[in-house]
Design a protein around this motif. Sequence first.
Motif, PDB file in Angstrom:
ATOM      1  N   ASP A 208      -2.123  18.492 -17.912  1.00  0.00           N
ATOM      2  CA  ASP A 208      -3.259  17.635 -18.284  1.00  0.00           C
ATOM      3  C   ASP A 208      -2.882  16.157 -18.246  1.00  0.00           C
ATOM      4  OD1 ASP A 208      -4.982  19.735 -18.629  1.00  0.00           O
ATOM      5  OD2 ASP A 208      -4.795  19.809 -20.816  1.00  0.00           O
TER       6      ASP A 208
ATOM      7  N   SER B  64      -4.149   6.686  -8.818  1.00  0.00           N
ATOM      8  CA  SER B  64      -4.793   6.755  -7.504  1.00  0.00           C
ATOM      9  C   SER B  64      -5.674   5.534  -7.230  1.00  0.00           C
ATOM     10  CB  SER B  64      -5.613   8.049  -7.367  1.00  0.00           C
ATOM     11  OG  SER B  64      -6.771   7.984  -8.169  1.00  0.00           O
ATOM     12  N   GLN B  65      -6.030   4.792  -8.282  1.00  0.00           N
ATOM     13  CA  GLN B  65      -6.872   3.593  -8.102  1.00  0.00           C
ATOM     14  C   GLN B  65      -6.064   2.378  -7.650  1.00  0.00           C
ATOM     15  OE1 GLN B  65     -10.173   4.060  -8.610  1.00  0.00           O
ATOM     16  NE2 GLN B  65      -9.761   6.147  -9.294  1.00  0.00           N
TER      17      GLN B  65
ATOM     18  N   LEU C 275       0.834  -1.208   0.000  1.00  0.00           N
ATOM     19  CA  LEU C 275       0.000   0.000   0.000  1.00  0.00           C
ATOM     20  C   LEU C 275       0.863   1.251   0.000  1.00  0.00           C
ATOM     21  CD1 LEU C 275      -2.996  -0.608   2.393  1.00  0.00           C
ATOM     22  CD2 LEU C 275      -3.068   0.195   0.017  1.00  0.00           C
TER      23      LEU C 275
ATOM     24  N   ALA D 229      -5.403  -3.051  -1.877  1.00  0.00           N
ATOM     25  CA  ALA D 229      -6.093  -3.289  -0.602  1.00  0.00           C
ATOM     26  C   ALA D 229      -7.174  -4.352  -0.743  1.00  0.00           C
ATOM     27  CB  ALA D 229      -6.711  -1.990  -0.093  1.00  0.00           C
TER      28      ALA D 229
ATOM     29  N   GLU E  55      -5.293  10.336 -11.785  1.00  0.00           N
ATOM     30  CA  GLU E  55      -6.597   9.714 -11.567  1.00  0.00           C
ATOM     31  C   GLU E  55      -6.477   8.191 -11.673  1.00  0.00           C
ATOM     32  OE1 GLU E  55      -9.697  10.415 -10.671  1.00  0.00           O
ATOM     33  OE2 GLU E  55      -9.468  12.582 -10.429  1.00  0.00           O
TER      34      GLU E  55
ATOM     35  N   ARG F  70       0.330  23.615 -19.599  1.00  0.00           N
ATOM     36  CA  ARG F  70      -0.996  23.044 -19.468  1.00  0.00           C
ATOM     37  C   ARG F  70      -1.037  21.645 -20.068  1.00  0.00           C
ATOM     38  NH1 ARG F  70      -6.405  25.014 -22.326  1.00  0.00           N
ATOM     39  NH2 ARG F  70      -7.636  23.251 -21.676  1.00  0.00           N
TER      40      ARG F  70
ATOM     41  N   THR G 114      -2.524  15.082 -14.608  1.00  0.00           N
ATOM     42  CA  THR G 114      -3.831  14.983 -13.947  1.00  0.00           C
ATOM     43  C   THR G 114      -4.520  13.665 -14.307  1.00  0.00           C
ATOM     44  OG1 THR G 114      -4.074  17.373 -14.021  1.00  0.00           O
ATOM     45  CG2 THR G 114      -6.080  16.099 -13.660  1.00  0.00           C
ATOM     46  N   ALA G 115      -4.488  13.334 -15.588  1.00  0.00           N
ATOM     47  CA  ALA G 115      -5.137  12.097 -16.043  1.00  0.00           C
ATOM     48  C   ALA G 115      -4.435  10.885 -15.453  1.00  0.00           C
ATOM     49  CB  ALA G 115      -5.119  12.040 -17.569  1.00  0.00           C
TER      50      ALA G 115
ATOM     51  N   GLU H 203      -1.027   3.414 -20.751  1.00  0.00           N
ATOM     52  CA  GLU H 203      -1.331   4.401 -21.785  1.00  0.00           C
ATOM     53  C   GLU H 203      -1.045   5.820 -21.268  1.00  0.00           C
ATOM     54  OE1 GLU H 203      -5.582   5.430 -23.369  1.00  0.00           O
ATOM     55  OE2 GLU H 203      -5.156   3.308 -23.752  1.00  0.00           O
ATOM     56  N   ARG H 204      -1.396   6.057 -20.030  1.00  0.00           N
ATOM     57  CA  ARG H 204      -1.247   7.414 -19.510  1.00  0.00           C
ATOM     58  C   ARG H 204       0.187   7.731 -19.114  1.00  0.00           C
ATOM     59  NH1 ARG H 204      -7.169   8.519 -16.577  1.00  0.00           N
ATOM     60  NH2 ARG H 204      -8.221   8.817 -18.577  1.00  0.00           N
TER      61      ARG H 204
ATOM     62  N   SER I   4      -6.545   0.945  -4.055  1.00  0.00           N
ATOM     63  CA  SER I   4      -7.788   0.209  -3.866  1.00  0.00           C
ATOM     64  C   SER I   4      -7.645  -1.239  -4.335  1.00  0.00           C
ATOM     65  CB  SER I   4      -8.891   0.930  -4.632  1.00  0.00           C
ATOM     66  OG  SER I   4     -10.061   0.190  -4.601  1.00  0.00           O
TER      67      SER I   4
END
Lengths: 428, 377
Positions: free
Chosen positions: B358, B368-369, B260, B375, B365, B354, B361-362, B324-325, B372
Amino acid sequence: MSDDVSRGLSRRRFFGLAGAGTAGVLAAGAAGGAIGRATAEVPPAGGAADTTGAVPFTGAHQAGIVTPAQDRLHFVAFDVVTDDRAELVEMLQAWTAAARRMTAGQDAGEVGAVGGGPYDVPDDTGEAMDLPAAGLTLTVGFGPTLFATADGVDRFGLADRRPGPLTELPAFPGDALDPAISGGDLCVQACANDPQVAVHAVRNLIRLGAGVVSVRWSQLGFGRTSSTSSAQATPRNLFGFKDGTDNLKAENTSAIEKFVWVTDGDPGADWLAGGSYLVTRRIRMRIEPWDTSTLAEQEQTIGRTKKAGAPLGQRGEFDPVDFTAQVDGEFAIPQTSHVFLAHPTNSGTAILRRGYSFVDGSDGLGRLDAGLFFIAYQRNPETGFTQVQRNLRTDAMNEYVQHTSSAVFACPPGVTGDDDWWGRALFS
Amino acid sequence: MAAVAGPAAVTLAALALAACGSSGDSGGTEAQAADQIAVAASDDTCDVATSELEAGVHQFTVTNSGSKVTEFYVYADGDRVMGEVENIAPGVARDLRLELPAGEYETACKPGMVGDGIRAVLTVTGEAPSLSEDETLAQASADYQRYVQSQTGALLERTTAFTDAVQAGDIEGAKALFPVARTYWERIEPVAESFGDLDPLIDGREGDQAEGEDFTGFHRIEQALWETGDVSDMGPYADQLLANVQEIVTLADEVQLDPLQLANGAKALLDEIATGKITGEEDRYSHTDLWDFRANLEGSEAAVQALRPYLEANDPELVAEIDERFAAAEAELEQYRSGDGWVSYDQLTQDQLRGLSDTITALTESVSQVASVVAGK
């Protein structure tokens, strides 16, 4: 324009009893003689007095257009940052699902702000927990650059779906537009009676759009400057004047049909019928010069009295606007006044205004950076906002305002069934 | 993905060794290398002695006969780095030890350390033992620990070179070494930050100090180098920086992060980019923020890669999205490469910033998963 005296209970008297500034619960009449007229049989707009309830999300038209204007706004324009049409569609579907939930007063996602495990990232940001739906409406629009970029690139195979009227507005004299806060591929207008509810909705849509869209610019508005229902009192804008007395009203359905909704036979009606064009203009008010001008100058500039909002030469707000009336050999309503030039009688058209006051702090020179975030819905921008604005070239108010941002969007019709989503007809 | 069965462990073990620049001294890879594969690198060739291998641990020995500094990579599908050796100077040979499960790979030399490199196909056949889920997670922790160790070794080496240059009054040398030394720091920053008091002494910014505290560390010296060009009074700061880095290296080498913490660290590094690098706040005198940007991104990816076998088994869609990101963020950053480094932060336009923002930021997101999923075991 309105002669509500003929309808028994005077709107003026009613507000006198209820207290100025309180939204009425009775449909006491509507303005718009040149355009049509609300009938006495029209029932009160649902929820106009209830500031906490939910506005239905689905319907033939998107909510947030003729919905009685809520008190607060968070408007956001996006650039699409992916070239992948499927990703864009997926996001619009996710947005629709989240909007369906949030407008009902629920969390943005099924798990919610605290419904998941301790190591899950919440799918709702949480600041609207315990708050009611607060009349939240979310209205989406598509900008011209979604269909083809400024240099002509058709990223999503939509170029031939762009209706002719969906094009950048022409330049107007006196414009001081900042490209960084103008335009956009997509927009979301969030209106609610609680600013936190509106901000929460926009914030969660931004999160859902990560990797697909990027916020181009956004604008908060703290007080509605127009009434869009005859059940609402006319608010004052930052000039201190009642604004939107003769606005199109939801109850005036024939005028709404004529001037607001795109209809079969109009350009792009195959996907846009039941929708409307949205024009936004951030209009900085030169507050300090205005505040140091005389009452007479202010009233001559607007063309109405400051206290009652009556057309000059008349007594009550809803007394008819008479451009032929004279006082001491002069026209009571000066031909350079805003009302004279903007009024449907002289502009030859009508738009549904839905603007909000803003104060974005100060400008570093000790002056408020404040004004009107102007929002108008119309069936065609060329015969709507553009026609009105062209007529304002000699407007005395120009001395006190400057347009700093501009955008135009096509807002698709409402979401209908459970499986429907924003833009389905455009992307199908 | 052709080669997803448990390669992350290997990647990091390999990175560990690669960054240490030597083989067999870190205790990182338990298994002995089955063989030694020669790689002859020059300015326009990259001859790998074989194109077919059995699954298992192999040692590549890369000899640079060219005139440019080079790098050697082994990529899995989608240019996922299985192992790399950087900074192979002309005339030098470096080793890369690496465990490769069955799959299709590509080897690449990058003369001048830029571009896609000179590629060749490498096919690995045979069976690799599969781990249970818990073993997979335990392996992730062990692998990431080796990654941290590899970075601390290089951090100490490069910080020593940097502080030596400062002590010698070599302004240009110190300026060139500043972003290089910081690269190793930035890759493992969340680990370093876990040692409360040391982080502000090493990496604090002017104005962050409590009343009575001195402004010290990398940024104090950065200020002197770029603002005044006078480091004559920086000696004590250089000594202190090196001593603090030595201490953190000792501590970090012992640290064992649970899965974690890995997941959170991967996200924390992206947050570092969003708050410190996109804003130009971190390296406000030198404007070398993009070096740190890149290092944060690499460190985040390393932590995710350590967890990869587990994530592949439990949420392959998330892995695909993260891949991909990461690729999108790297491609966005790659536009600003300049020589062996990066363009100065103050040359970036608002639109360019910017674009970078961008993609981060993507990516954040998605990353951040990860916590979860971890866990959810």
